[in-house]
Write an enzyme that holds these catalytic residues in place. Structure first.
Site, PDB file in Angstrom:
ATOM      1  N   ASP A   1       0.807  -1.217   0.000  1.00  9.15           N
ATOM      2  CA  ASP A   1       0.000   0.000   0.000  1.00  9.15           C
ATOM      3  C   ASP A   1       0.842   1.270   0.000  1.00  9.15           C
ATOM      4  O   ASP A   1       0.494   2.249  -0.652  1.00  9.15           O
ATOM      5  CB  ASP A   1      -0.947   0.010   1.199  1.00  9.15           C
ATOM      6  CG  ASP A   1      -2.154  -0.886   0.978  1.00  9.15           C
ATOM      7  OD1 ASP A   1      -2.083  -1.755   0.098  1.00  9.15           O
ATOM      8  OD2 ASP A   1      -3.158  -0.701   1.673  1.00  9.15           O
TER       9      ASP A   1
ATOM     10  N   CYS B   1       1.945  -7.987   3.298  1.00 10.10           N
ATOM     11  CA  CYS B   1       1.203  -6.725   3.249  1.00 10.10           C
ATOM     12  C   CYS B   1      -0.277  -6.932   2.926  1.00 10.10           C
ATOM     13  O   CYS B   1      -0.731  -8.038   2.647  1.00 10.10           O
ATOM     14  CB  CYS B   1       1.858  -5.796   2.241  1.00 10.10           C
ATOM     15  SG  CYS B   1       1.357  -4.060   2.397  1.00 10.10           S
ATOM     16  N   ASP B   2      -1.021  -5.825   2.957  1.00 10.01           N
ATOM     17  CA  ASP B   2      -2.489  -5.832   2.976  1.00 10.01           C
ATOM     18  C   ASP B   2      -3.151  -6.778   1.976  1.00 10.01           C
ATOM     19  O   ASP B   2      -4.088  -7.496   2.317  1.00 10.01           O
ATOM     20  CB  ASP B   2      -3.023  -4.421   2.681  1.00 10.01           C
ATOM     21  CG  ASP B   2      -2.678  -3.426   3.759  1.00 10.01           C
ATOM     22  OD1 ASP B   2      -1.631  -3.587   4.406  1.00 10.01           O
ATOM     23  OD2 ASP B   2      -3.447  -2.471   3.953  1.00 10.01           O
ATOM     24  N   LYS B   3      -2.713  -6.757   0.736  1.00  3.32           N
ATOM     25  CA  LYS B   3      -3.444  -7.482  -0.299  1.00  3.32           C
ATOM     26  C   LYS B   3      -2.965  -8.917  -0.478  1.00  3.32           C
ATOM     27  O   LYS B   3      -3.657  -9.720  -1.107  1.00  3.32           O
ATOM     28  CB  LYS B   3      -3.323  -6.742  -1.645  1.00  3.32           C
ATOM     29  CG  LYS B   3      -3.776  -5.283  -1.600  1.00  3.32           C
ATOM     30  CD  LYS B   3      -5.202  -5.138  -1.110  1.00  3.32           C
ATOM     31  CE  LYS B   3      -5.643  -3.688  -1.052  1.00  3.32           C
ATOM     32  NZ  LYS B   3      -4.911  -2.872  -0.063  1.00  3.32           N
TER      33      LYS B   3
ATOM     34  N   CYS C   1       2.779  -2.916   8.557  1.00  2.00           N
ATOM     35  CA  CYS C   1       2.521  -1.764   9.415  1.00  2.00           C
ATOM     36  C   CYS C   1       2.132  -2.178  10.831  1.00  2.00           C
ATOM     37  O   CYS C   1       1.313  -3.081  11.023  1.00  2.00           O
ATOM     38  CB  CYS C   1       1.385  -0.918   8.842  1.00  2.00           C
ATOM     39  SG  CYS C   1       1.744  -0.205   7.245  1.00  2.00           S
TER      40      CYS C   1
ATOM     41  N   SER D   1      -7.739   2.968   5.001  1.00  2.00           N
ATOM     42  CA  SER D   1      -6.695   2.199   5.662  1.00  2.00           C
ATOM     43  C   SER D   1      -7.208   1.722   7.008  1.00  2.00           C
ATOM     44  O   SER D   1      -8.014   2.393   7.664  1.00  2.00           O
ATOM     45  CB  SER D   1      -5.446   3.064   5.877  1.00  2.00           C
ATOM     46  OG  SER D   1      -4.561   2.447   6.776  1.00  2.00           O
TER      47      SER D   1
END
Length: 532
Positions: free
Chosen positions: A57, A98-100, A170, A446
């Site tokens: 991101d 990460c996010d995805k 994060c 987010s």
């Protein structure tokens, strides 16, 4: 390739690795992959490392206003399909970061229905700066403080130099850590995997366990869809509401269910869970506790122990045991960080779905990150179709206390590719307006966002949803107690405005974004790809 003849009949295991030197999220995955591959060999399997696209991101969003973020999720799903199914491999272990990546890997597991196991690869740490702890959330929100003249560019630069100490995703209960937790709550990750510090000894021990276990899963013939059942999804939704995950988990859980061909209505499950589950943690941005504190207190396993009465403990997990058996083997959580359901931090869920004439198919609110005193908000709409213009409105004073900022045409089809609207929300909080300005958007938020934020409005504006007809100055009512989102016009006026909408022309984008716009399904269907 150096493969001995006697190895040909061993279980062939894909080690799906999204390693990339573009982002700190993935800096450690090659080392994790090596440990996993060694464990697979030791357990009698034959590992094949598969490299995929690596969406991040904070890095991938630098171009095209973040429009590549959601499309890269589905690009990764197809990437895995081509390489794993095309090579007729027997099982796969998915290195999540990460996010995805985590939702994409879960989607691929559901689509291919092979023996599959997710290994969440952990969070990064922050450090001290100016006498207090700083992590990426502080940097994120401080952009607004800079715009508002509350800090200097030098202050922000110093934060960026201190906010990330080591690899991983994060800090905080943003989308990456939230989806790591969802993988374990679904039963697709080993007990105690989420959250976990990237690069720590415990991660590498879990990597060894996971490498052994994926070989066993393959030999047992236990496939992803035997674990990704309606009951497993209900458990995950319940956990999401209890710990206050990112708003983005809803769209991702829908997508995983769609790819798994699982007959479960995720939106309805969120609505039901909100009536029976309260918030048992307060992990940033929902409160003062850091993600490492949650980890030390028992993590998502600890949270599930505290809410066990609301879960289906009979579901099968990748450990080979039921969820109940897994939880019985876990230590008691620290009740100062993870409270029992009978004594929650807040007598309300972390996430809710709201509906109304502006969101007939629903919208999602991270209630745990909304100021506790704000449960009803009414104001004049201030409409933007470009996030940068909205951020400029903060600087010029065009965005004022009492406004309801509408950020639209930023959804999967409108972008095309969901625009990362989270920067405006972070800037709003940094400018000190998070308690006095509401934001409604069909763009992507987010998990770090806090404030009066209504996200994933369905249908999106580009699909002809009611958000498309809001005009600057219209009165908008947000009632979180009643879970309503209302534009103050009558049904006749609403119908007339929608009837007068002129379809937007196709994007002028070329390549992947243009293909994505043609294929992406509605947000209520998880924004998966398909032919209508």
């Amino acid at each position: 390739m150096g493969i001995a003849e006697e190895d040909f009949d061993k279980p062939k295991i894909a080690v799906v690795n999204s390693s990339s030197r573009l982002s700190v999220c993935y800096q450690h995955l090659d080392q994790v992959s090596e440990v996993v591959q060694e464990a697979i060999r030791a357990a009698g399997g034959l590992p094949f490392e598969i490299r995929t696209v690596a969406p991040s991101d904070f890095v991938t969003s630098a171009g095209k206003g973040g429009r590549y973020l959601m499309p890269t999720r589905d690009l990764l799903v197809n990437d895995v399909e081509v390489q794993v199914e095309g090579a007729v491999l027997d099982g796969m272990i998915l290195l999540a970061s990460c996010d995805k990546t985590t939702p994409a890997q879960l989607m691929a597991a559901g689509r291919l229905n092979l023996p599959s196991l997710v290994l969440a690869c952990g969070y990064q740490l922050g450090r001290e700066c100016g006498g207090h702890h700083v992590d990426i959330e502080e940097v994120y929100n401080s952009v607004g403080a800079l715009k508002a003249g509350k800090i200097s560019l030098g202050d922000l630069t110093e934060m960026t130099c201190q906010a990330i100490k080591g690899p991983g995703v994060c800090a905080g209960l943003a989308t990456a850590n939230s989806m790591h937790c969802m993988a374990e709550a679904l039963g697709m990750a080993l007990p105690g995997n989420a959250p976990i510090r990237a690069g720590g000894d415990r991660l590498y021990e879990l990597a060894r366990q996971a490498g052994r276990r994926i070989v066993e899963l393959t030999e047992e013939g236990t496939t992803a869809r035997q674990i990704l059942t309606p009951a497993a999804f209900r458990n995950a939704v319940t956990v999401a509401c209890a710990i206050g995950t990112s708003v983005n988990v809803m769209r991702h859980l829908i997508a995983v269910a769609v790819e798994s061909e699982c007959d479960v209505d995720i939106i309805a499950e969120f609505e039901r869970a909100a009536d029976r589950v309260s918030q048992v943690t307060r992990i940033r941005p929902n409160g003062p506790d850091r993600i490492e504190t949650f980890d030390e207190a028992g993590g998502v396993s600890g949270a599930m122990r505290q809410i066990a009465g609301e879960l289906d403990l009979s579901v099968l997990t990748v450990s080979g045991h039921t969820l109940g058996q897994n939880l019985d083997a876990r230590p008691d959580p620290d009740p100062a960080v993870i409270r029992p359901l009978a004594n929650p931090f807040r007598n309300e869920p972390g996430l809710i779905i709201i509906r109304g004439n502006l969101a007939p198919d629903g919208a999602v609110v991270k209630l745990s990150a909304v100021p506790a005193a704000v449960r009803r908000f009414e104001g004049a709409a201030s409409v933007f179709e470009d996030e940068n213009q909205a951020i400029e409105g903060l600087r010029t004073g065009a965005v004022k206390p009492g406004d309801v900022v509408v950020l639209r045409m930023l959804g999967p089809k409108g972008g095309p590719g969901t625009v990362f609207a989270a920067s405006f929300m972070a800037a709003l909080v940094g400018a000190g307006l998070g308690d006095s300005v509401a934001v409604i958007t069909d763009g992507e938020l987010s998990g770090l966002n806090s404030g009066i934020t209504i996200g994933q409005v369905m249908p999106e504006a580009a699909e002809g949803g009611p958000l498309a007809v809001v005009e600057t100055g219209d009165r908008v009512l947000i009632d979180l107690n009643e879970r309503r989102l209302t534009l103050a016009i009558d049904d006749e006026e609403m119908s007339a405005r929608i009837g007068a909408l002129v379809p937007r022309p196709p994007t002028t984008e070329k390549g992947w974004l243009a293909l994505y716009q043609q294929l992406v399904q509605p947000l209520s269907k998880g924004a998966v790809l398909g032919v209508r």
